[in-house]
Design an enzyme around this catalytic site. Structure first.
Site, short mmCIF file in Angstrom:
data_model
loop_
_atom_site.label_atom_id
_atom_site.label_comp_id
_atom_site.label_asym_id
_atom_site.label_seq_id
_atom_site.Cartn_x
_atom_site.Cartn_y
_atom_site.Cartn_z
N ASP A 281 -3.66 -18.56 14.30
CA ASP A 281 -4.62 -17.64 14.93
C ASP A 281 -4.60 -16.27 14.23
OD1 ASP A 281 -6.49 -16.83 16.73
OD2 ASP A 281 -5.17 -16.84 18.47
N SER B 224 -10.95 -26.86 16.67
CA SER B 224 -10.96 -27.53 17.98
C SER B 224 -12.38 -27.96 18.33
CB SER B 224 -10.45 -26.55 19.05
OG SER B 224 -11.43 -25.56 19.29
N ASN C 144 -14.50 -25.08 18.93
CA ASN C 144 -14.88 -24.21 17.81
C ASN C 144 -16.32 -24.45 17.30
OD1 ASN C 144 -11.54 -24.12 16.31
ND2 ASN C 144 -12.52 -22.67 17.68
N TRP C 145 -16.96 -25.57 17.74
CA TRP C 145 -18.36 -25.78 17.36
C TRP C 145 -19.24 -24.68 17.92
CZ3 TRP C 145 -19.10 -29.01 13.57
CH2 TRP C 145 -18.31 -30.14 13.42
C1 FPP Z 1 -8.14 -18.91 14.28
O1 FPP Z 1 -8.41 -17.57 13.90
C2 FPP Z 1 -8.41 -19.79 13.17
C3 FPP Z 1 -9.28 -20.84 13.19
C4 FPP Z 1 -10.07 -21.22 14.38
C5 FPP Z 1 -9.53 -21.65 11.99
C6 FPP Z 1 -8.32 -22.06 11.23
C7 FPP Z 1 -8.75 -22.44 9.89
C8 FPP Z 1 -8.13 -22.15 8.73
C9 FPP Z 1 -6.82 -21.46 8.66
C10 FPP Z 1 -8.76 -22.49 7.42
C11 FPP Z 1 -8.88 -23.93 7.08
C12 FPP Z 1 -7.72 -24.77 7.41
C13 FPP Z 1 -7.03 -25.56 6.53
C14 FPP Z 1 -6.00 -26.51 7.05
C15 FPP Z 1 -7.23 -25.53 5.07
P1 FPP Z 1 -9.60 -16.81 14.59
O2 FPP Z 1 -10.83 -16.99 13.79
O3 FPP Z 1 -9.74 -17.24 16.00
O4 FPP Z 1 -9.09 -15.34 14.49
P2 FPP Z 1 -9.34 -14.16 15.54
O5 FPP Z 1 -8.74 -14.63 16.85
O6 FPP Z 1 -8.61 -13.02 14.94
O7 FPP Z 1 -10.82 -13.97 15.62
#
Ligand code: FPP
Length: 229
Positions: free
Chosen positions: A16, A61, A64-65
């Site tokens: 996160d 998840s 996330n869509w």
């Molecule tokens: C959460 O941060 C992160 C995600 C929902 C996406 C995770 C994806 C990656 C790390 C990149 C691709 C993955 C791989 C395995 C290559 P957030 O966007 O919710 O951050 P925030 O809470 O600060 O907005």
């Protein structure tokens, strides 16, 4: 790693804070995901070199869509590129790759690459499990429906475990969530029933091997009783 350290067998990461990391730098959110994806390779390697046998990552998840289309596209693109680049390492280091989640909802291109990579690496034992289009409640509902479809009228813990995406994996010993949020967000809820939870304020793109060792050393001091005395 210091001697006598109890290293968890299976570690799950809720990666996160990519968006906040980018914002702090005055960059768009997708830049944070880019850096987050680059960090995955480093942290996964550090896990295996520290003796962890199974690594599970929460990449996307079912919820996330609901993010803007350009962000969804960016994450899917990063997953595709990561797999293309990481296959060599999976083979060289004998790491089994698997995805937990509904692959049917992914693009044909990504799904085919995942299936191919799972097939090539299926006989290795160290495991990298990535949750994509994944939801923990949905996983349990699917498991129960599959058991019913087999003609069973009752379920038990063993039959449910055997029908989860992670049927071949041990339960998660340690969950690490970055960015200071303290919740599970539908991440392998069945497999985390007895996990230890480590929350760090470090944002995912900044989480490095030193942070991982801090988490392992914290875990090492925990007294896991599994409900017993
Ligand atoms: C959460 O941060 C992160 C995600 C929902 C996406 C995770 C994806 C990656 C790390 C990149 C691709 C993955 C791989 C395995 C290559 P957030 O966007 O919710 O951050 P925030 O809470 O600060 O907005």
């Amino acid at each position: 790693m210091t001697e006598n350290m109890v290293v968890p067998t299976h570690v799950g990461f809720i990666m996160d804070g990519n968006g906040r990391w980018a914002k702090q730098k005055g960059k768009p959110r997708n830049f944070g995901h880019q850096k987050g994806a680059e960090n995955v390779e480093k942290v996964v390697s550090a896990c295996f070199s520290n003796g962890i046998k199974y690594v599970s990552l929460y990449a996307f998840s079912t919820e996330n869509w609901g993010r803007p289309e350009s962000e969804v596209k960016k994450i899917m693109d990063l997953l595709y590129k990561f797999l293309i680049k990481y296959t060599k390492t999976l083979i060289k280091n004998e790491i089994k790759f698997m995805v937990s989640g509904d692959k049917g909802g992914l693009s044909n291109e990504l799904r085919e690459l995942i299936v191919k990579t799972e097939e090539i690496t299926k006989n290795y034992s160290k495991t990298l499990n990535i949750a994509i289009n994944y939801g923990g409640k949905q996983e349990i509902v699917n498991a129960v429906n599959r058991i019913i479809a087999l003609g069973e009228t009752q379920v038990n813990e063993e039959t449910i475990s055997n029908h989860l995406y992670t049927s071949e994996l041990p339960d998660i010993d340690l969950v690490i969530r970055t960015s200071g949020e303290q919740r599970l967000s539908n991440f392998f809820i069945w497999q985390c029933a007895y996990s230890e939870f480590y929350f760090t304020p470090v944002l995912w793109p900044d989480f490095d091997e030193g942070c991982l060792q801090d988490a392992i050393s914290w875990y090492s001091k925990r007294n896991r009783r599994f409900g017993k005395l």
